[in-house]
Design an enzyme around this catalytic site. Structure first.
Site, PDB file in Angstrom:
ATOM      1  CE  LYS A   1      -0.138  -0.556   4.963  1.00  0.00           C
ATOM      2  NZ  LYS A   1      -0.889  -1.002   6.112  1.00  0.00           N
TER       3      LYS A   1
ATOM      4  NE  ARG B   1      -7.231  -0.045  12.024  1.00  0.00           N
ATOM      5  CZ  ARG B   1      -6.073  -0.093  11.370  1.00  0.00           C
ATOM      6  NH1 ARG B   1      -5.330   0.978  11.275  1.00  0.00           N
ATOM      7  NH2 ARG B   1      -5.665  -1.197  10.792  1.00  0.00           N
TER       8      ARG B   1
ATOM      9  CE1 TYR C   1       9.841  32.833   1.530  1.00  0.00           C
ATOM     10  CE2 TYR C   1      10.439  30.522   1.811  1.00  0.00           C
ATOM     11  CZ  TYR C   1       9.955  31.555   1.024  1.00  0.00           C
ATOM     12  OH  TYR C   1       9.588  31.297  -0.250  1.00  0.00           O
TER      13      TYR C   1
ATOM     14  CG  MET D   1       7.149  23.740  -1.571  1.00  0.00           C
ATOM     15  SD  MET D   1       6.058  24.419  -2.814  1.00  0.00           S
ATOM     16  CE  MET D   1       4.919  25.359  -1.838  1.00  0.00           C
TER      17      MET D   1
END
Ligand SMILES: *Cc1c(COP(=O)(O)O)cnc(C)c1O
Length: 757
Positions: A427, A525, A652, A701
């Site tokens: 997965k 769950r 930044y 980023m």
């Protein structure tokens, strides 16, 4: 391979009468590698991971009509096929190999030792080729099956065969010797691998020497304590000083090269040829690099050598990983002779689109949905073409070591009874490693089942060519149709979901569709509880549309050794699944262990386990951790370096400062790649040439700035994010998370590179 025997002759060798004089040239035990079925005999092996008997139908469909089996299939559909029934199909393969070997009059070089066999074999191959027509065992084939397959590779033009023989237990060498019957021997080293199976080192040495009974000469590493004689020649690494700059081969590589040189001398290879050939030798063991190419292609870079055998081995590999993709060969050739060689070898692997590269430019080719093998003699510098095809998403890349993944799976498996099945959890793009490549690779090495979280992930595997059954853990009404069309098997966790799925099956007129039942035993769950079990059983008994393949549950505390909660969950699971079993007229498999479960509680294996994170070398159990190999490395490339003063600020918000000034490097990896923002301002960092370089200022980023004042850093150098110095675990700690999240949040734009040898 060209064994050139009739059905009748093979039957006679294996003790069965067959009335057919059709000719067999090839031997196969893996249906994905069959290229000329009509001339292939298929051996069905009961392997550690899979049973070849399950693939007889596949082989038949590929044209195979001669089979060697432990049990003859009951199915009547195999018209025109012959089955040779034997007690042990591996022994039968060895019988065939023995027969083939006995007809060969050339030299057979047998190489054994605890380490270095493959390296010596590759070196020796390079030194001898050109003067002799040789075959050698492909890659590091040295098991009982590998030796037989190597010997069967001897063909009518062969003059020298180079065969590796590896043993792990007392007594094995005798049967190998009888099969290989080497005329020349090489003993590389005696280490401690497998020594626990022997009384002591002498017994281990004695066992290895059995290979050399019939040899006229044996070359052994002078470091091994053996008496020298006319037959046994000690070889020290001083020998290489005569042929090469002594600094270029040191340590074990030097010892291995010396053994190869001593043996090549014995075959009277000229000194000038040896000096030249050494330049051709690849310093480390042969490794194929695979990476994503332009236009959605996959590139195999094997731009090292171009002999018949190496080319066949690479084409074989390409075939094995290609799935549904088309295959393209970019062949660099020096002359018409090499061109002819390529054309000849490729015939065995049709269909392959071949492009010869004689110019500086790449031909225009449609690479979409292809696997491209780039191959050529090292002098042609084919790697530049491979690089030109690389899809440069980003300078940041993750390296996935498929060998380590295989070894890790084998380690997990070694804790369990041999018949326990393995479901590989792939997965989330196989934990960020890439679903397509991992799916095909895991299927090839023989796992039994796949598990994914969502139907899309299963469809991605199907599109890649994965044929194994796939369990999907989360499905809903809107995706049922897609699941069925793609042969995906839903996990069912509620009566409503089961009813809806059955409705779809009725609509599509299907019965006995495989499903998996999720039981709730303590995670709280999804899943069926004790109190809604009877409704479930009623439905299962009355609806022939579905058939339960497996029943499973999931542990909440598998990472805690000796957890009473685990035992409680397992007990409940046992009870509930028994209840279901008692009411169904057929059987199903059960599974509850994930990776840590399998490592901490192997006794609860039931019929299958579900492995995820351990494949990548990660376990929360520190002892188990040391037995697993790290399979994932994450790198970037340094883009720029600048000096800053004490008053300058970086990034930044002007958060970054170096108190005394210093050197700052820009590294192109940011939070959009999965390098979390929390790692900024010195909370995390990277390693450059072994030195920790903390982040300076905020993580951006697409990039970070790191302090390289104390590191040996240059523009373009490799930056380690996960690797030898910073493990996934350590990075996860700095990110205040767990390794699972680190792996699955490395973003798609980060380039994936696969290593396999
Ligand atoms: C993800 C998952 C696994 C695999 O877990 P690992 O700890 O990675 O081995 C097993 N079972 C279920 C139900 C899962 O969701």
């Amino acid at each position: 391979m060209s064994i050139h025997l009739t059905y009748r002759e093979i039957g006679a060798i294996l003790g069965t009468q067959i009335d057919s004089d059709a000719l067999i040239e090839h031997v196969s035990f893996d249906t994905r590698q069959i290229y000329n079925g009509a001339e292939t005999v298929f051996f069905a092996f009961k392997g550690q991971f899979r049973d070849g008997h399950d693939y007889i139908s596949n082989a038949y469909d590929s044209g195979v009509r001669l089979f060697v089996v432990n049990t003859v299939p009951a199915d009547q559909k195999y018209t025109g096929a012959y089955f040779i029934l034997v007690n042990d199909s591996v022994k039968a393969l060895q019988e065939l190999a023995k027969h083939h070997r006995s007809k060969f009059r050339g030299a057979v070089i047998g190489i054994t030792g605890s380490a270095g066999k493959t390296t010596v074999k590759e070196y020796l191959g390079t030194l001898l080729q050109g003067d002799f027509s040789i075959v050698r065992s492909p890659k590091s084939y040295n098991s009982q099956i590998g030796v037989a397959i190597s010997l069967l590779g001897i063909n009518p033009t062969t003059e020298i065969a180079i065969i590796e023989a590896g043993i792990s237990e007392p007594g094995e060498m005798e049967s190998l010797e009888q099969m290989i019957r080497p005329t020349i021997g090489i003993l590389t080293s005696i280490g401690s691998a497998h020594i626990h199976n022997f009384r002591d080192k002498n017994e281990l040495i004695g066992e290895k020497l059995k290979l050399f009974q019939r040899c006229e000469k044996v070359f052994y590493n002078a470091k091994i304590d053996l008496p020298t004689s006319d037959k046994f020649i000690a070889v020290s690494s001083d020998l290489i000083d005569l042929y090469t700059d002594p600094k270029s081969y040191t340590g074990v590589l030097g010892e291995n090269l010396a053994l190869a040189l001593a043996c090549a001398n014995y075959f009277h290879i000229s000194e000038s040829k040896l000096k030249r050939a050494i330049q051709e030798i690849r310093p480390a063991a042969l490794r194929l690099e695979t990476f994503d190419g332009i236009n959605g292609s996959l590139i195999i870079n094997d731009s090292y050598s171009m002999d018949k055998e190496a080319l066949a081995a690479s084409l074989q590999y390409q075939l094995a990983i290609s799935g549904k993709r088309k295959r393209i060969l970019l062949a660099g050739v020096k002359n018409s002779e090499q061109r002819q060689l390529v054309e000849e070898v490729v015939q065995d692997f049709e269909p392959v689109q071949v492009h010869f590269i004689e110019e500086k430019d790449l031909p225009k080719i449609d690479l979409s949905n292809s696997v491209v093998l780039v191959k050529g003699d090292r002098s042609l510098k084919m790697e530049q073409f491979a690089s030109a095809l690389r899809q440069f998403k980003h300078e940041t890349f993750v390296e996935i070591d498929l060998n380590a993944i295989r070894d890790n799976l084998q380690f997990v498996k070694s804790k369990l009874p041999a018949e326990t099945k393995i479901l590989s959890m792939v997965k989330a793009s196989s934990y960020g490693s890439g679903a397509e490549r991992l799916g095909l690779f895991l299927e090839r090495i023989g796992v039994n089942y796949f598990g994914v979280a969502y139907p899309d992930e299963g469809i991605e595997l199907r599109n890649a060519g994965v044929t194994l059954p796939i369990m999907v853990m989360n499905t809903e009404r809107s995706s049922f149709r897609l699941c069925i069309e793609n042969k995906l098997e839903p996990a069912i966790f509620s009566i409503e979901q089961l009813d809806e799925f059955i409705r779809e099956l009725i609509y599509m007129d299907l019965t006995a569709y495989p499903i998996h039942l999720k039981l709730e035993t303590g995670m709280n769950r999804l899943g069926f509880r004790k109190d809604n079990l009877s409704a479930l059983i009623d439905t299962l008994q009355s609806q022939p549309e579905v058939k339960v393949k497996t029943v499973y549950s999931h542990l909440a505390t598998a990472d805690e050794p000796d957890s009473p909660y685990v035992r409680q969950q397992v007990e409940l699971f046992r009870q509930l699944s028994q209840k279901i079993a008692d009411t169904l007229h057929y059987t199903f498999d059960r599974h509850i262990l994930n990776s840590d479960g399998a490592l901490n509680y192997p006794e609860y294996h039931f019929e299958m386990i579900r492995v995820g994170i351990a494949m990548y070398g990660i376990s929360s159990n520190p002892i188990m951790q040391t037995n697993l190999k790290p399979a994932i490395q994450w790198y970037s490339i340094l883009s720029q370096i600048r000096e800053i003063g004490p008053e300058d600020t970086v990034g930044y918000g002007r958060n970054g400062k170096l108190e005394n000034g210093g050197k700052i490097a820009v590294v192109p990896v940011g939070y959009a790649d999965g390098f979390r923002r929390i790692l900024g301002n010195g909370n995390g960092g990277v390693y450059i040439n072994g030195k920790f370089c903390p982040t300076v200022g905020n993580v951006c980023m697409d990039m970070i700035m790191v302090d390289v004042s104390n590191a040996d850093a240059t523009v373009g150098c490799l930056v380690e994010i996960i690797g030898k110095h910073q493990s996934i675990d350590q990075l996860a700690g700095r990110m205040e998370t767990i390794p699972y999240e680190v792996l699955t949040s490395i973003s798609k734009r980060v380039h994936r590179v696969y290593l396999e040898s």
